[in-house]
Design a protein around this motif. Structure first.
Motif, PDB file in Angstrom:
ATOM      1  N   GLY A  63       0.827  -1.197   0.000  1.00  0.00           N
ATOM      2  CA  GLY A  63       0.000   0.000   0.000  1.00  0.00           C
ATOM      3  C   GLY A  63       0.857   1.242   0.000  1.00  0.00           C
ATOM      4  N   GLY A  92      -5.552   3.579   0.315  1.00  0.00           N
ATOM      5  CA  GLY A  92      -6.509   2.509   0.078  1.00  0.00           C
ATOM      6  C   GLY A  92      -6.041   1.538  -0.992  1.00  0.00           C
ATOM      7  N   VAL A  93      -6.407   0.281  -0.824  1.00  0.00           N
ATOM      8  CA  VAL A  93      -6.139  -0.772  -1.797  1.00  0.00           C
ATOM      9  C   VAL A  93      -7.472  -1.478  -2.048  1.00  0.00           C
ATOM     10  N   ALA A  94      -7.832  -1.649  -3.308  1.00  0.00           N
ATOM     11  CA  ALA A  94      -9.113  -2.267  -3.654  1.00  0.00           C
ATOM     12  C   ALA A  94      -9.282  -3.617  -2.962  1.00  0.00           C
ATOM     13  N   ASN A  95     -10.449  -3.837  -2.427  1.00  0.00           N
ATOM     14  CA  ASN A  95     -10.843  -5.075  -1.769  1.00  0.00           C
ATOM     15  C   ASN A  95     -10.147  -5.321  -0.432  1.00  0.00           C
ATOM     16  N   TYR A  96      -9.571  -4.265   0.161  1.00  0.00           N
ATOM     17  CA  TYR A  96      -8.927  -4.370   1.472  1.00  0.00           C
ATOM     18  C   TYR A  96      -9.334  -3.183   2.337  1.00  0.00           C
ATOM     19  N   THR A  97      -9.427  -3.431   3.631  1.00  0.00           N
ATOM     20  CA  THR A  97      -9.677  -2.360   4.594  1.00  0.00           C
ATOM     21  C   THR A  97      -8.342  -1.695   4.908  1.00  0.00           C
ATOM     22  N   THR A  98      -8.298  -0.365   4.847  1.00  0.00           N
ATOM     23  CA  THR A  98      -7.070   0.390   5.067  1.00  0.00           C
ATOM     24  C   THR A  98      -6.665   0.361   6.536  1.00  0.00           C
ATOM     25  N   TYR A 118      -3.333  -4.703   6.034  1.00  0.00           N
ATOM     26  CA  TYR A 118      -4.563  -4.567   5.261  1.00  0.00           C
ATOM     27  C   TYR A 118      -5.400  -5.821   5.480  1.00  0.00           C
ATOM     28  N   THR A 121     -11.526  -7.406   2.445  1.00  0.00           N
ATOM     29  CA  THR A 121     -12.952  -7.207   2.671  1.00  0.00           C
ATOM     30  C   THR A 121     -13.671  -8.471   2.248  1.00  0.00           C
TER      31      THR A 121
END
Length: 176
Positions: A63, A92-98, A118, A121
Motif C-alpha cells: 500500500g 486505500g487498496v481495492a478489496n482491502y480495509t485500510t 490490510y 474485505t
C-alpha cells in the motif's frame, strides 16, 4: 543554541580544530585555522541533529505510505526522520480495509519498524445450494438441497426468494 569556546595566548600558526561528540548530533568536520599575532581567529562548526530511520511495511499487499502528510511511495519504505513522534497513514487498496494511522516515535540513530496490515474485505453469499441435475437454475422435484459438492456435479445457488444467483462447480468455485 550555540556555545562559544575561547582559547587565549595561542601562538601564531596553522591549527586543526576538531569538534567533539555530542549525543544525538553529528559533529561538523575538522577545520583548519590560521592564527596570526595580535588577531582573533573565529572558527564556526554547526552540529546537525542525527536522524532516525522509519521502516514501513504493509501486508498482505503493498500500500502507499504517507508520513507527516508527505506521500513517500509504495511500501516498503525507509524514511530518515528527525527524532520525535510522526504520523504514518496508508492509502486505500481495492478489496482491502485500510490500516489505521500509526504514530511511531523516532529516536536518533535508531531504526523504528512499523507494519500496516490490510484486511481483505468480505462479502456475503446466501441462498440454497442444490444439485441442479438439469441445469435450469430452479429447484425441481428430486433436486434436494445439499451442503456438499462432489466431482462432476452441477450445483446452483438460489436466493431465499427463489431467484437464480449462480452456480458452484465441484471444486468450490462460484460463478455468477
Amino acid at each position: 543554541t550555540g556555545r562559544e569556546v575561547s582559547h587565549s595566548y595561542v601562538s601564531p600558526g596553522t591549527y586543526t580544530v576538531s569538534f567533539g561528540a555530542v549525543t544525538n548530533y553529528n559533529a561538523p568536520p575538522a577545520r583548519s585555522a590560521t592564527v596570526n599575532a595580535n588577531q582573533t581567529t573565529n572558527i564556526t562548526g554547526s552540529y546537525t541533529i542525527q536522524n532516525g530511520t522509519l521502516t514501513v511495511n504493509t501486508t498482505p499487499v503493498a500500500g502507499s505510505v504517507t508520513v507527516d502528510g508527505v506521500l513517500r511511495g509504495t511500501s516498503p519504505q525507509n524514511v530518515s526522520l528527525c527524532p520525535g513522534t510522526h504520523t504514518v497513514s496508508f492509502g486505500g487498496v481495492a478489496n482491502y480495509t485500510t490500516p489505521a494511522n500509526q504514530s511511531p516515535t523516532i529516536i536518533s540513530g535508531v531504526t523504528t519498524p512499523i507494519n500496516g496490515v490490510y484486511t481483505p474485505t468480505t462479502g456475503t453469499i446466501s441462498g440454497t445450494l442444490f444439485n441442479d441435475a438439469n441445469g435450469n437454475g430452479i429447484i425441481d422435484t428430486g433436486e434436494a438441497g445439499t451442503n456438499q459438492t462432489s466431482d462432476g456435479q452441477v450445483y446452483a445457488l438460489i436466493s431465499a426468494g427463489g431467484s437464480y444467483a449462480g452456480s458452484l462447480s465441484a471444486n468450490g468455485t462460484y460463478s455468477f
